[in-house]
Design an enzyme around this catalytic site. Sequence first.
Site, mmCIF file in Angstrom:
data_model
loop_
_atom_site.group_PDB
_atom_site.id
_atom_site.type_symbol
_atom_site.label_atom_id
_atom_site.label_comp_id
_atom_site.label_asym_id
_atom_site.label_seq_id
_atom_site.Cartn_x
_atom_site.Cartn_y
_atom_site.Cartn_z
ATOM 1 N N SER A 1 -2.102 4.058 -13.227
ATOM 2 C CA SER A 1 -1.812 2.717 -12.721
ATOM 3 C C SER A 1 -1.830 2.724 -11.202
ATOM 4 C CB SER A 1 -0.440 2.265 -13.215
ATOM 5 O OG SER A 1 0.563 2.964 -12.484
ATOM 6 N N LYS A 2 -1.793 1.530 -10.644
ATOM 7 C CA LYS A 2 -1.781 1.389 -9.193
ATOM 8 C C LYS A 2 -0.551 2.088 -8.611
ATOM 9 C CE LYS A 2 -1.244 -2.331 -5.849
ATOM 10 N NZ LYS A 2 -0.895 -1.392 -4.827
ATOM 11 N N ARG A 3 0.540 2.034 -9.363
ATOM 12 C CA ARG A 3 1.777 2.667 -8.895
ATOM 13 C C ARG A 3 1.620 4.178 -8.689
ATOM 14 N NH1 ARG A 3 5.172 1.206 -13.023
ATOM 15 N NH2 ARG A 3 3.849 -0.600 -13.315
ATOM 16 N N ASP B 1 0.048 4.621 -5.375
ATOM 17 C CA ASP B 1 1.017 4.379 -4.286
ATOM 18 C C ASP B 1 1.979 5.568 -4.161
ATOM 19 O OD1 ASP B 1 -0.174 1.966 -3.986
ATOM 20 O OD2 ASP B 1 1.355 0.816 -5.078
#
Length: 503
Positions: A260-262, A265
């Site tokens: 995921s994008k998380r 990050d």
Amino acid sequence: MLQQKVRVRFAPSPTGPLHIGGVRTALYNYLFAKKHSGDFILRIEDTDSQRFVPGAEEYIIEAFNWLGITFNEGTHVGGKHAPYRQSERKDIYKKYVDELYDKGLAYIAFDTPEQLESKRTEIANFQYDASTRMSMTNSLTLFPEEIKNKIESGIPYVVRIKIEPNENITVNDLIRGEVIINSSVLDDKVLYKSSDGLPTYHLANIVDDHLMEITHVIRGEEWLPSAPLHVLLYRYFGWNTPQFAHLPLLLKPEGNGKLSKRDGDRLGFPVFPLEWKDPKTGETSSGYRESGYLPEAVVNFLALLGWNPGNDQELLNINELTELFSLEKCSKSGAKFDYKKGEWFNHQYIQLKSNKEIAKMFLLILEDNKVFPSMEKVEKVVGLVKERVNFIKELWEQSSFFFIAPTTYDEKTVAKRWKPESASELTELYGILEKIMDFSTHNTEEIVKSWIENKGYHLGNIMNAFRLALVGESKGPHIFDITDILGKEEVLNRLKKAIETLK
Ligand code: GLU
């Protein structure tokens, strides 16, 4: 019999930036099409106006341009099946909805969102299907007159597929083999909404794949649960089913769960091909392009996430990938997103490029740092330091001293490397260097080393102090490569300055 021409498509919904997993799906479609001299189509699936995000389609096209993934047909290049944007194909779909309704394979449902909600609270795990449809407000439970009145008075309705229970539906998947699902677990999915006159994803997708003569549907594993419904739709229309291939998911670097994008990050890597600025929140997400990845490296890295050529060859350009690609060699299980491997690929592709190509990219960074050296010098510097970097931007960190003389000297290095005799030895060295006519690497090295030897000086001590004078700290490539690039005048200036400053 003439073999049917391979035609595949990438069919993103423009709901935001394209996730890197989508890029991998598109890449596999591209490789498959090229391998079989087929066509690759870009179709924009934008029938869900609620989720439409402005700029997303342009973003998708720009990302593929950057990566060198080209299409034979699509919204941006046209083609014999245009338009390729589903919202522009609105008029095409209605007759197919009517066809299913007329054949009794679909029905009209008038249930309001509130009615559906109350059913959901009333019945645990409520599903609109054969077990519940007869207690709902639809064309199966209303009299023809009532249906007609409702439609004429403009009451919104949807059209749902009518799925018979207790039937095994087989999806033949080129990667997974036969996937059998019992129709009882499927719900009567909405195919069309009167409110906007648009079909839902499932209907538009099938109709377009059929009309666009798609032979292979290659897409992410998350669509596997929809495949039985799609198989039924093909059957209801009496059309040939394309071949399916559901690609493995991209997993978190740790391997547990979907990437995921998380994760990006959290661990500091991009999950989008290009930087994306969210038009609503203004939030910016990093992209591979802006983070300094070479498109060739991204393509190679992604190609090996879920597929391998069957040997341990890793560095493969897009033509080699095309040559070797096969869906049968795709793995069934998810692929861990090893972003460190992505960095490794970038490193490798930087080494494969000529110094000139890298120098051209590095020039932009040099300009940002307000230095404007000759191309010849930049190429030489690149040749010396490129093996130390994973990204072009790291070249600056590794080589800024070639372009800007040190103004200070690293304290720790001074304490360790600057000896009481350094000033006098470097002054002597200054005199030696001053007399050298040919300042090239080997000549300078030979002269300096024989001077040190004759004098019985400590080679390491002099070289360390010399490096400190030229670089300002203890890093950098071979010292006589540095002198060669800096040139005599600059070397002498730096020596003088260090001697004066450090004494
Ligand atoms: N529009 C779907 C998506 O956004 C396409 C899925 C498919 O390839 O059938 O991924």
